[in-house]
Design an enzyme around this catalytic site. Structure first.
Site, PDB file in Angstrom:
ATOM      1  N   ARG A   1       0.904  -1.285  -0.035  1.00 33.04           N
ATOM      2  CA  ARG A   1      -0.073   0.088  -0.057  1.00 33.04           C
ATOM      3  C   ARG A   1       0.932   1.359  -0.120  1.00 33.04           C
ATOM      4  NH1 ARG A   1      -3.756  -0.245   4.892  1.00 33.04           N
ATOM      5  NH2 ARG A   1      -1.928  -1.510   5.954  1.00 33.04           N
TER       6      ARG A   1
ATOM      7  N   LYS B   1     -20.355   3.405  -6.784  1.00 33.71           N
ATOM      8  CA  LYS B   1     -19.958   2.169  -6.960  1.00 33.71           C
ATOM      9  C   LYS B   1     -19.762   2.139  -8.567  1.00 33.71           C
ATOM     10  CE  LYS B   1     -19.244   0.817  -2.876  1.00 33.71           C
ATOM     11  NZ  LYS B   1     -19.758  -0.216  -2.012  1.00 33.71           N
TER      12      LYS B   1
ATOM     13  N   GLY C   1     -22.401   4.615  13.355  1.00 39.37           N
ATOM     14  CA  GLY C   1     -21.508   3.272  14.106  1.00 39.37           C
ATOM     15  C   GLY C   1     -20.115   3.465  14.349  1.00 39.37           C
TER      16      GLY C   1
ATOM     17  N   ARG D   1      -8.168   4.437   0.469  1.00 35.49           N
ATOM     18  CA  ARG D   1      -8.689   3.433   1.346  1.00 35.49           C
ATOM     19  C   ARG D   1      -8.734   2.291   0.770  1.00 35.49           C
ATOM     20  NH1 ARG D   1      -8.700   5.729   6.415  1.00 35.49           N
ATOM     21  NH2 ARG D   1      -9.037   7.953   6.164  1.00 35.49           N
ATOM     22  N   CYS D   2      -8.350   1.181   1.692  1.00 31.98           N
ATOM     23  CA  CYS D   2      -8.165  -0.128   1.127  1.00 31.98           C
ATOM     24  C   CYS D   2      -9.191  -0.957   1.869  1.00 31.98           C
ATOM     25  CB  CYS D   2      -6.895  -0.749   0.992  1.00 31.98           C
ATOM     26  SG  CYS D   2      -5.911   0.295   0.082  1.00 31.98           S
TER      27      CYS D   2
ATOM     28  N   ASP E   1     -25.917  -3.065   9.065  1.00 37.33           N
ATOM     29  CA  ASP E   1     -25.924  -2.420   7.939  1.00 37.33           C
ATOM     30  C   ASP E   1     -25.862  -2.982   6.659  1.00 37.33           C
ATOM     31  OD1 ASP E   1     -25.063  -0.058   9.492  1.00 37.33           O
ATOM     32  OD2 ASP E   1     -23.227  -0.845   9.883  1.00 37.33           O
TER      33      ASP E   1
ATOM     34  N   CYS F   1     -25.126   3.364   2.077  1.00 36.11           N
ATOM     35  CA  CYS F   1     -24.392   4.412   1.776  1.00 36.11           C
ATOM     36  C   CYS F   1     -24.278   4.493   0.367  1.00 36.11           C
ATOM     37  CB  CYS F   1     -23.226   4.827   2.465  1.00 36.11           C
ATOM     38  SG  CYS F   1     -22.393   3.483   2.880  1.00 36.11           S
TER      39      CYS F   1
ATOM     40  N   GLU G   1     -27.315   7.849   2.490  1.00 35.28           N
ATOM     41  CA  GLU G   1     -26.681   8.886   2.037  1.00 35.28           C
ATOM     42  C   GLU G   1     -27.262   9.734   1.267  1.00 35.28           C
ATOM     43  OE1 GLU G   1     -25.416   9.130  -1.454  1.00 35.28           O
ATOM     44  OE2 GLU G   1     -24.247  10.918  -0.968  1.00 35.28           O
TER      45      GLU G   1
ATOM     46  N   HIS H   1     -17.198  11.846   3.843  1.00 31.74           N
ATOM     47  CA  HIS H   1     -16.059  11.334   2.844  1.00 31.74           C
ATOM     48  C   HIS H   1     -15.074  12.797   2.683  1.00 31.74           C
ATOM     49  CE1 HIS H   1     -18.739   7.940   1.882  1.00 31.74           C
ATOM     50  NE2 HIS H   1     -17.572   7.386   1.989  1.00 31.74           N
TER      51      HIS H   1
HETATM   52  C1  LIG Z   1     -17.911   1.485   4.237  1.00 32.16           C
HETATM   53  N1  LIG Z   1     -17.151   0.980   3.174  1.00 32.16           N
HETATM   54  C2  LIG Z   1     -16.617  -0.160   3.352  1.00 32.16           C
HETATM   55  C3  LIG Z   1     -16.391  -0.804   2.023  1.00 32.16           C
HETATM   56  N2  LIG Z   1     -15.951  -2.046   2.173  1.00 32.16           N
HETATM   57  C4  LIG Z   1     -15.641  -2.637   3.410  1.00 32.16           C
HETATM   58  N3  LIG Z   1     -15.205  -3.771   3.401  1.00 32.16           N
HETATM   59  N4  LIG Z   1     -15.622  -1.985   4.499  1.00 32.16           N
HETATM   60  C5  LIG Z   1     -15.980  -0.603   4.645  1.00 32.16           C
HETATM   61  O1  LIG Z   1     -16.143  -0.045   5.458  1.00 32.16           O
HETATM   62  N5  LIG Z   1     -16.970  -0.620   0.913  1.00 32.16           N
HETATM   63  C6  LIG Z   1     -17.806   0.904   0.896  1.00 32.16           C
HETATM   64  C7  LIG Z   1     -17.252   1.648   2.004  1.00 32.16           C
HETATM   65  C8  LIG Z   1     -15.693   2.101   1.623  1.00 32.16           C
HETATM   66  N6  LIG Z   1     -15.226   2.688   2.883  1.00 32.16           N
HETATM   67  C9  LIG Z   1     -14.102   2.678   3.186  1.00 32.16           C
HETATM   68  C10 LIG Z   1     -13.732   3.579   4.437  1.00 32.16           C
HETATM   69  C11 LIG Z   1     -12.566   3.315   5.100  1.00 32.16           C
HETATM   70  C12 LIG Z   1     -11.843   2.264   4.731  1.00 32.16           C
HETATM   71  C13 LIG Z   1     -10.566   2.319   5.301  1.00 32.16           C
HETATM   72  O2  LIG Z   1     -10.251   3.147   6.280  1.00 32.16           O
HETATM   73  N7  LIG Z   1      -9.779   1.429   5.131  1.00 32.16           N
HETATM   74  C14 LIG Z   1      -8.582   1.232   5.777  1.00 32.16           C
HETATM   75  C15 LIG Z   1      -7.820  -0.150   6.265  1.00 32.16           C
HETATM   76  C16 LIG Z   1      -9.040  -0.826   7.467  1.00 32.16           C
HETATM   77  C17 LIG Z   1      -8.427  -1.753   8.312  1.00 32.16           C
HETATM   78  O3  LIG Z   1      -8.295  -3.078   7.553  1.00 32.16           O
HETATM   79  N8  LIG Z   1      -7.344  -1.608   9.158  1.00 32.16           N
HETATM   80  C18 LIG Z   1      -6.658  -2.462   9.733  1.00 32.16           C
HETATM   81  C19 LIG Z   1      -5.516  -2.492   9.348  1.00 32.16           C
HETATM   82  C20 LIG Z   1      -4.661  -0.862   9.761  1.00 32.16           C
HETATM   83  C21 LIG Z   1      -3.232  -0.760   9.089  1.00 32.16           C
HETATM   84  O4  LIG Z   1      -3.271  -0.370   8.058  1.00 32.16           O
HETATM   85  N9  LIG Z   1      -2.258  -1.259  10.004  1.00 32.16           N
HETATM   86  C22 LIG Z   1      -1.033  -0.970   9.609  1.00 32.16           C
HETATM   87  C23 LIG Z   1      -0.370  -0.679  10.840  1.00 32.16           C
HETATM   88  C24 LIG Z   1      -0.842   0.615  11.564  1.00 32.16           C
HETATM   89  C25 LIG Z   1       0.081   1.362  12.354  1.00 32.16           C
HETATM   90  O5  LIG Z   1       0.854   1.023  12.746  1.00 32.16           O
HETATM   91  O6  LIG Z   1      -0.368   2.581  12.387  1.00 32.16           O
HETATM   92  C26 LIG Z   1      -0.686  -2.204   8.952  1.00 32.16           C
HETATM   93  O7  LIG Z   1      -1.320  -3.274   9.223  1.00 32.16           O
HETATM   94  O8  LIG Z   1       0.416  -2.030   8.268  1.00 32.16           O
HETATM   95  C27 LIG Z   1      -6.882  -2.109  11.483  1.00 32.16           C
HETATM   96  O9  LIG Z   1      -7.141  -1.033  11.863  1.00 32.16           O
HETATM   97  O10 LIG Z   1      -6.429  -3.033  12.143  1.00 32.16           O
HETATM   98  C28 LIG Z   1      -7.311   1.920   5.280  1.00 32.16           C
HETATM   99  O11 LIG Z   1      -6.441   2.272   5.936  1.00 32.16           O
HETATM  100  O12 LIG Z   1      -7.457   2.099   3.746  1.00 32.16           O
HETATM  101  C29 LIG Z   1     -12.218   1.487   3.836  1.00 32.16           C
HETATM  102  C30 LIG Z   1     -13.421   1.664   2.837  1.00 32.16           C
HETATM  103  N1  LIG Z   2     -21.433   1.049  10.848  1.00 34.42           N
HETATM  104  C1  LIG Z   2     -20.418   1.244   9.733  1.00 34.42           C
HETATM  105  C2  LIG Z   2     -21.316   1.506   8.635  1.00 34.42           C
HETATM  106  C3  LIG Z   2     -20.410   1.783   7.462  1.00 34.42           C
HETATM  107  S1  LIG Z   2     -21.173   1.665   5.840  1.00 34.42           S
HETATM  108  C4  LIG Z   2     -19.829   2.419  10.103  1.00 34.42           C
HETATM  109  O1  LIG Z   2     -20.173   3.174  10.754  1.00 34.42           O
HETATM  110  O2  LIG Z   2     -18.551   2.341   9.480  1.00 34.42           O
HETATM  111 ZN   LIG Z   3     -21.925   3.558   5.135  1.00 38.05          ZN
END
Ligand SMILES: CN1c2c(nc(N)[nH]c2=O)NC[C@@H]1CNc1ccc(C(=O)N[C@@H](CCC(=O)N[C@@H](CCC(=O)N[C@@H](CCC(=O)O)C(=O)O)C(=O)O)C(=O)O)cc1
Ligand SMILES: N[C@@H](CCS)C(=O)O
Ligand SMILES: [Zn+2]
EC number: 2.1.1.14
Length: 769
Positions: free
Chosen positions: A15, A124, A447, A530-531, A614, A658, A680, A709
């Protein structure tokens, strides 16, 4: 044998793009650093593909944020509010379109030039979990070449000695994805103005030495009317004539061409890509009437899922095609761009060998394509070992005892229609009102609260083992308690625990459900930086133990106000996972629904008065062709109801969606029969509510008043204005006040003033007669 990838993951194996973007946005690094990282990632991607035997290596599949936004910038479709007046579009403008901007004044209700700007709408990409920035067209929209990115990146690869196949989003798909505030402006009417810009890009690519150019027209997998079909003809007649030295390959994917096949075959181009994973039946029909000039790109490796392919079976299917067509008329490819799968499964050492062996991410898929190519050109013997290994892997998954659970099958067989029914809403409503005692226009959030650095670091340390279970738990309890106290202080009516313990709303549950596996590094881009790591459903799904009850119970123990239980619904759990392909999706979804049903009942038993389930993915799961909608909606709605209907009538069930467009599916949304739905609406300025009004949706609705966002903090007046619009469309006692979605991506510095303003807006509305 020409072999293509159609596009590859661009976020980087670790990433790297995410880090570079977020560092740039935070002002820690400059544009030069960001662009240098981007350049490195592109070079790595090209070299990796070259090493793996890909011959049609894509360029311009890379993007700093989104390929549709890149296209808008390329053609100068930059709405006036971003203040661009011509010339190359600056990076700040690009990111303002992507993310909005807070501006020098720190926000405000009437953004002037240079001040806080809203982001473009995001939605999407077809039925994927990838989001694109919706092109916005203005009355009198003109197009001009405002970015030469496709040519620049082609030349960049060329300098590295790599000939690439530039990828463009086709003009018809691009326009069909766009919108205008002016309802009379039909995007396809802009085609004549758009084509000269595309023609210019193609001429420049030709001059730069390009050969093949891939033009993606996934709209070919949709129901198209005659106007759109005609537009495709006009577009490709013009584009082929513009740069006769190029070989244009039109790519359709995400579904069968079906009744668009004739249209696609008649396009005056050099090649046509077919998605043979989702549109297997297209092949025979295409071969029957394939014009002699047309090469076929066979999309045989699944670009949307992660299972190792049955290579011998694929060869059985395409071997005869290869004998029928001249070699130069055949290309091999994944069904679609590999953007939708993670980079490499090799590093997934957390999975046992058997399970890891079942998986193919982008790198493995490229190797599979190369194997197929060699088998077709050199004969199967040349790759006998690889073919045997593929066949063994497929057989091992098909026959593994790990994928079946007799108890799950028995429970599924015992489901009755009554299990998906509650008392009618009209009877539930007074019971819930008495139990919850909420004011008019109750406030709540969706949430999640900010997943701060501290939260992510604590989780990372816990995973690494440097933070003990006890200390991690204590940390999460402190975060949760602080969130509850803060919500009370700001006077929110229905509280949430904040989801601090969750890495992701799908992965978190996947990690606790049997039948699911999860990856360490299987990242897929969702939007911008974001992933997500979609979990992998490999076997029958069940819930070995309660998943959220402790956290919900703990949060509820801290306050007298209702705390919502917070679950991800069955359709979303399915849609955002990689799903086994040996069972119908409806069956897998029912298994998840039953597991969630137990959780909802357990939450109720623990004293939780409202549970939110959700379902943000219900709309994107909709099949691309209308003829398939009813069947999908029937099981999707049934699964939601199955998960929600185990509780007493006085327990309030919320759902949340959303970025959904509701007009087409409002009856199904109604049939889900949630007591409250939050949606949304803020970027679309309450437009979405029209669907709920026309249908006279009887239950309660929380139209989002705060676009989560964007880093921009909304002010009270603009939220009141949105709520007034909502009140024009809905009955006052139907309306809830909440943000568009969860707040995990935001910072507390943004969330606190925004939610305080949101509560003030609700109070102001209560005071407006
Ligand atoms: C609501 N949405 C979602 C979708 N799909 C999902 N599967 N989940 C969703 O919430 N689709 C529609 C939308 C899309 N929106 C989003 C919103 C936000 C994110 C997001 O923030 N993704 C994070 C990753 C989330 C995660 O898995 N976090 C883990 C790992 C964190 C991490 O990177 N850790 C680091 C070390 C951290 C440090 O030392 O600081 C590592 O592993 O290297 C966690 O929190 O544990 C993102 O960062 O992109 C996605 C979709
Ligand atoms: N409960 C989730 C919904 C995201 S679509 C959140 O608040 O992140
Ligand atoms: Zn949502």
């Amino acid at each position: 044998m020409p072999i293509a990838t159609m596009g590859v993951p661009r976020i980087g194996p670790r990433r790297e793009l995410k880090s570079a973007l977020e560092s740039y946005w935070a002002g820690r690094t400059g544009a030069a650093d960001l662009l240098a990282t981007a350049r490195l990632l592109r070079a790595e991607n090209w070299r990796r593909q070259q090493a793996l035997g890909i011959t049609h290596i894509p360029s311009n599949d890379f993007s700093l944020y989104d390929q549709v936004l890149d296209t808008s910038v390329m053609v100068g479709a930059v709405p006036a509010l971003y203040g661009w007046t011509g010339g190359p579009v600056p990076l700040e403008t690009y990111f303002a379109m992507a993310r909005g901007s807070q501006g020098r004044s720190g926000g405000g209700c009437a953004p002037a030039a240079g001040e806080g700007l809203p982001a473009q709408e995001m939605t999407k990409w077809f039925d994927t979990n990838y989001h694109f920035m919706v092109p916005e067209f203005e009355p009198g929209q003109r197009f001009q070449l405002a970015s030469t990115k496709p040519v620049d990146e082609f030349l960049e690869a060329k300098e590295l000695g790599i000939q690439t196949r530039p990828v463009l989003i086709g003009p018809v798909t691009y326009l069909l994805l766009g919108k205008s505030k002016d309802a009379d402006l039909k995007p396809l009417s802009l085609l004549d103005g758009l084509l000269p810009v595309y023609a210019e890009v193609l001429r420049r690519l030709e001059a730069a030495g390009a050969g093949w150019v891939q033009i993606d027209e996934p709209c070919l997998a949709l129901d198209l009317d005659d106007g759109a079909r005609h537009a495709l003809h006009r577009a490709y007649a013009a584009l082929s004539a513009a740069a006769p030295g190029l070989e244009l390959l039109v790519a359709s994917y995400f579904g069968p061409l079906g009744d668009n096949l004739e249209t696609a075959l008649a396009l005056p181009v050099a090649g046509l890509h077919l998605d043979l994973v989702r549109g297997a039946a297209d092949l025979e029909r295409a071969l029957e009437r394939l014009p002699d000039r047309l090469a076929l790109s066979l999309g045989v490796i699944d670009g949307r899922n992660v299972w190792r392919a049955d290579l011998p079976a694929i060869l059985d299917r395409i071997g005869p095609v290869a004998e029928r067509l001249r070699p130069e008329r055949l290309l091999l490819a994944p069904s679609c761009s590999l953007l939708h799968v993670p980079v490499d499964s090799e590093g997934e050492t957390g999975l046992d060998d058997e399970l890891r062996g079942w998986l193919a991410f982008a790198v493995q898929k490229m190797a599979e394509l190369a194997t197929l190519g060699r088998a077709l050109t050199e004969g199967r013997e040349a790759v006998a070992d690889a073919l045997d290994a593929a066949a063994r892997t497929v057989a091992s998954r098909r026959t593994s005892p790990r994928i079946h659970d007799a108890a799950v099958a028995a429970r599924l067989a015992a489901v009755t229609p009554e299990m998906a029914r509650r008392l009618p809403y009209a009877e539930r409503r007074p019971l819930q009102a008495a139990r919850l005692g909420l004011p008019l226009f109750p406030t709540t959030t969706i949430g999640s609260f900010p997943q701060t650095d501290a939260v992510r670091k604590a989780r990372a340390a816990h995973i690494k083992g440097t933070l003990s279970d006890q200390d991690y738990l204590a940390f999460l309890r402190r975060e949760t308690e602080a969130a509850i106290r803060w919500q009370e202080a700001v006077d929110i009516d229905v509280l949430v625990h904040g989801e601090f313990e969750r890495n992701d709303m799908v992965q978190y549950f996947g990690e606790q459900l049997a039948g699911y596996a999860f990856t360490r590094n299987g990242w897929v881009q969702s939007y911008g930086s974001r992933c997500v790591r979609p979990p992998v459903i490999f076997g029958d799904v069940s819930r070995p133990a309660p998943m959220t009850v402790d956290w919900a119970g703990y949060a509820q123990s801290l306050t007298d106000r209702p705390v919502k239980g917070m679950l991800t619904g069955p359709v979303t759990m399915l849609q955002w996972s990689f799903v086994r392909d040996d069972l119908p999706r409806a069956t897998v979804c029912r298994q998840i629904a039953l597991a969630l049903r137990d959780e909802v009942v357990d939450l109720e038993r623990a004293g939780i008065r409202a549970v939110q389930i959700d379902e943000p993915a219900i709309r994107e799961g909709l099949p691309l062709r209308r003829a398939d909608w009813a069947a999908y909606l029937a099981w999707a709605v049934e699964c939601f109801r199955l998960s929600a209907s185990g509780v007493r009538p006085e327990t309030q069930i919320h759902t949340h969606m959303c970025y959904s467009e509701f007009n087409d599916i409002i009856e199904a949304i109604g049939a889900m029969d949630a007591d409250v739905i939050s949606i949304e609406t803020s970027r679309s300025k309450m437009e979405l509510l029209d669907a709920f009004t026309g249908y006279r949706y009887p239950n309660e609705i929380g139209p989002g008043v705060y676009d989560i966002h964007s880093p921009r903090v909304p002010c009270v007046e603009e939220m009141v204005a949105l709520l007034v619009k909502a009140r024009e469309r809905l009955k006052p006692d139907q309306i809830w006040v909440n943000p568009d979605c969860g707040l995990k991506t935001r910072r507390w510095e943004e969330v606190k003033p925004a939610l305080a303003a949101m509560v003030a807006a609700a109070k102001a509305l209560r005071a407006i007669p």
